[in-house]
Scaffold this active site. Structure first.
Site, mmCIF file in Angstrom:
data_model
loop_
_atom_site.group_PDB
_atom_site.id
_atom_site.type_symbol
_atom_site.label_atom_id
_atom_site.label_comp_id
_atom_site.label_asym_id
_atom_site.label_seq_id
_atom_site.Cartn_x
_atom_site.Cartn_y
_atom_site.Cartn_z
ATOM 1 N N ILE A 97 0.820 -1.179 0.014
ATOM 2 C CA ILE A 97 -0.063 0.051 -0.183
ATOM 3 C C ILE A 97 0.816 1.248 0.016
ATOM 4 O O ILE A 97 1.614 1.253 0.810
ATOM 5 C CB ILE A 97 -0.931 -0.030 1.224
ATOM 6 C CG1 ILE A 97 -1.742 -1.065 1.399
ATOM 7 C CG2 ILE A 97 -1.760 1.259 1.250
ATOM 8 C CD1 ILE A 97 -2.171 -1.345 2.615
ATOM 9 N N CYS A 98 0.441 2.162 -1.038
ATOM 10 C CA CYS A 98 1.321 3.221 -1.245
ATOM 11 C C CYS A 98 0.513 4.557 -0.081
ATOM 12 O O CYS A 98 -0.455 4.995 -0.875
ATOM 13 C CB CYS A 98 1.312 3.875 -2.381
ATOM 14 S SG CYS A 98 2.343 5.231 -2.654
#
Length: 160
Positions: A97-98
């Protein structure tokens, strides 16, 4: 998708106490749309994520794996989607997840609940279901179980 991670050191007393407190608070007042799957491992939480009504992810169910470092909350936990990650411009097909609060913008004042609320907000604000443009290259570079915490993320999109 493998859920293996490098061997972790045992939680410090501070980390264990903090996680016990967070778990107790979660059991009394869980964040809306989330369910902690009970296990005997305080250092790894599995959390069910329910897509918020009225969003692209409404009615969908996902799972987060949260691995806590020995010195939590001074260091952010590693948070990834496991099994089938949602199609989202900031979520890679390997579950990474960014999201800046998981890395550069982490604060010891944050909790698992606040992380979950941020992830649900990120999902809810999506205007399209798509992988990040560099998904294939990124996932290829993460072979051999590389942690998302080893990535030098570039946070530049404030729309999602």
């Amino acid at each position: 998708m493998s859920t293996s991670t490098p061997p972790q050191k045992t939680l410090s007393r501070i980390a264990a106490n903090r996680l016990q407190k967070e778990l107790s608070e979660w059991q009394i007042n869980p964040p809306a749309g989330f369910k902690h799957k009970v296990t005997d491992n305080l250092q790894r939480w599995i959390i069910e994520v329910h897509g918020a009504p009225g969003t692209l992810y409404s009615g969908e169910l996902y799972q987060l794996q949260v691995d806590f470092p020995e010195n939590y909350p001074m260091e952010a936990p590693q948070v990834i989607f496991i099994q089938s990650p949602p199609l989202h411009p900031h979520i890679y097909s390997n579950g990474h997840i960014c999201l800046d609060i998981l890395y550069d913008s982490w604060s010891p004042a944050m909790t698992v609940s606040s992380i979950c609320i941020s992830i649900l907000s990120m999902l809810s604000s999506a205007t399209q279901k798509a992988r990040p443009p560099d998904n294939d290259r990124y996932v290829r570079n993460c072979r051999n179980g590389r942690s998302p915490k080893e990535t030098r993320w570039w946070f530049h999109d404030d729309k999602v």
